[in-house]
Design an enzyme around this catalytic site. Structure first.
Site, PDB file in Angstrom:
ATOM      1  N   SER A   9     123.107  27.714  50.211  1.00 18.20           N
ATOM      2  CA  SER A   9     121.913  28.605  50.735  1.00 18.20           C
ATOM      3  C   SER A   9     122.311  30.102  50.187  1.00 18.20           C
ATOM      4  O   SER A   9     123.478  30.487  50.846  1.00 18.20           O
ATOM      5  CB  SER A   9     121.643  28.582  52.081  1.00 18.20           C
ATOM      6  N   HIS A  10     121.604  30.783  49.624  1.00 21.78           N
ATOM      7  CA  HIS A  10     121.958  32.088  49.066  1.00 21.78           C
ATOM      8  C   HIS A  10     121.923  33.027  50.283  1.00 21.78           C
ATOM      9  O   HIS A  10     122.531  33.910  50.362  1.00 21.78           O
ATOM     10  CB  HIS A  10     120.816  32.520  48.110  1.00 21.78           C
ATOM     11  N   GLU A  83     118.186  18.818  45.714  1.00 21.80           N
ATOM     12  CA  GLU A  83     119.381  18.416  45.023  1.00 21.80           C
ATOM     13  C   GLU A  83     120.138  17.244  45.265  1.00 21.80           C
ATOM     14  O   GLU A  83     120.634  16.368  44.704  1.00 21.80           O
ATOM     15  CB  GLU A  83     120.226  19.808  45.032  1.00 21.80           C
TER      16      GLU A  83
END
Length: 423
Positions: A9-10, A83
């Site tokens: 997670s950015h 993903e």
């Protein structure tokens, strides 16, 4: 081909993920390679493309391991869930590694699955995905650390563990390889420093040698010039060109100073049989003063006599007398060198005109003239003029071409050649 694909997670791990990627790529890296392994991370490997998911799919297909940075934000991310779903469907789920960076994780041995009541950093897509507890590494402490480098032993051990798993080696071998690579790098660095130091020393030596060679070349050039000048001076002396010889000698002295060959030339000039200094026969013990004309074409000698005055003699550079006045008070060249001003110790009432006759004014208004009278000698011509009382020498024009004098109560303007210009 990528050794690992980082999914994260950015918002949660936007700073930690690049640090992890860099550390994995550099751990136990051979000195001649850019990186030890290739690790895919979207921020560094994705280009601007309308087919973003297709690009991610290709990266997942070309990756050997899946590194999931587990956090509550990552578990809630749709991109991370997609993903993970793709990996579970198309790749080896045993090579899905979890690195916990936030939240909670717990395994329920009885159910053979995560304890979903306590786990907050794993997405629901992994429910029932593992028969046994999967590999995961707790790096929640790393979020709070600013120093995540090789100098941090705890972080270094974690990177060694992950690298050993990715490269399918033991942790001991992985750490040993890292140590060997560091030692090899240090040796190469020290060798490079030593080589650069040797090159620097060589460059300094070369510069010093070049400077010495330049100085030697200049010295050889100066020696050649001095040798040539001495030969030219000797030729001028032998041919009777004394003025040219003097000019060569003094030119060398002004340029090189008291060098050996320069002093040798000056000595030979002054001791030559035809030199001016040898052609000034003066009484022994006489008080003599010698001056060169500003044009360097004549020599003036003043020799004291029995009457406590001077005998003024003009000679050319061959020693030939070109003019002579006896019993003078003083004699000097004008600034332009064309005129010789001679002061006479005559009686105050006696003065000379240009032609040598008396002025006719023995006094001015009944007062005896106390100023000296002067004779002009230039280019062999003799004239006469008188200075005003107390004036001393005549007043010359700025360019030295004329002189203003007084003879009695008359004003004379004389040219540099002695000729009267006007009254």
């Amino acid at each position: 081909m990528h050794k690992a694909f980082i999914s994260y997670s950015h918002a949660a791990d936007g700073q930690f993920a690049p640090t992890l990627q860099s550390a994995l790529q550099k751990f136990a890296k051979p000195w001649h390679k850019i990186r030890a392994i290739n690790v895919f991370r979207d921020a560094t490997n994705l280009n601007l493309s309308p087919d973003l998911w297709d690009t991610i799919v290709r990266a997942l297909e070309n990756s050997e391991y899946f590194l999931y940075l587990a956090s509550p934000d990552a578990a809630a991310s749709k991109w991370v869930q997609r993903e993970i779903n793709f990996w579970l469907q198309h790749k080896d789920r045993s090579k899905l590694l979890m690195i916990v960076t936030g939240g909670e994780i717990a395994w329920d041995e009885g159910r053979g699955d995560f304890d979903w009541q306590r786990t907050s950093c794993v997405p629901p897509e992994l429910r029932g995905a593992f028969d046994n507890e999967p590999f995961y590494l707790d790096l929640r402490w790393a979020r709070e650390k600013r120093d995540l480098s090789r100098q941090n032993p705890r972080f270094n051990e974690a990177i060694a563990l992950i690298s050993a798993t990715l490269r399918e080696q033991s942790v001991e071998d992985m750490i040993g390889e890292e140590v060997d690579q560091q030692r090899r790098t240090i040796r190469l660095r020290n060798s490079a420093i030593a080589t650069l130091a040797m090159l620097l020393v060589a460059a300094v030596i070369a510069a010093v040698v070049a400077l010495q060679q330049r100085r030697e070349a200049i010295a050889q050039r100066d020696l050649a010039i001095q040798t040539s000048s001495l030969s030219q001076l000797r030729n001028n002396l032998n041919s009777g060109s004394l003025l040219a010889a003097a000019q060569v000698g003094w030119s060398g002295y002004r340029r090189f100073g008291p060098r050996t060959l320069v002093l040798q030339g000056l000595y030979e000039f002054t001791s030559h049989p035809t030199a001016v200094i040898q052609t000034l026969p003066e009484p022994t013990g006489a008080r003599t003063r010698v001056a060169l004309s500003p044009r360097d074409d004549q020599v003036l000698s003043l020799t004291s006599n029995a009457d406590n005055s001077f005998d003024a003699t003009l000679r050319d550079w061959h020693g030939t007398i070109v003019g002579q006045l006896l019993q003078v008070a003083d004699a000097r060249y004008s600034r332009d060198g064309a005129t010789l001003v001679v002061g006479r110790p005559d009686a105050p009432s006696y003065m000379l005109n240009e032609d040598g006759s008396g002025c006719g004014n023995e006094d001015v208004h009944g007062i005896a003239v106390s100023a000296r009278s002067f004779a002009l000698m230039a280019d062999g011509a003799v004239g006469a003029e008188i200075g005003m009382p107390g004036l001393g020498y005549p007043v010359y024009a700025a360019d030295g071409s004329a002189a203003l004098t007084v003879c009695g109560n008359s004003v004379y303007l004389a040219g540099a050649d002695g000729a009267t210009l006007g009254m």
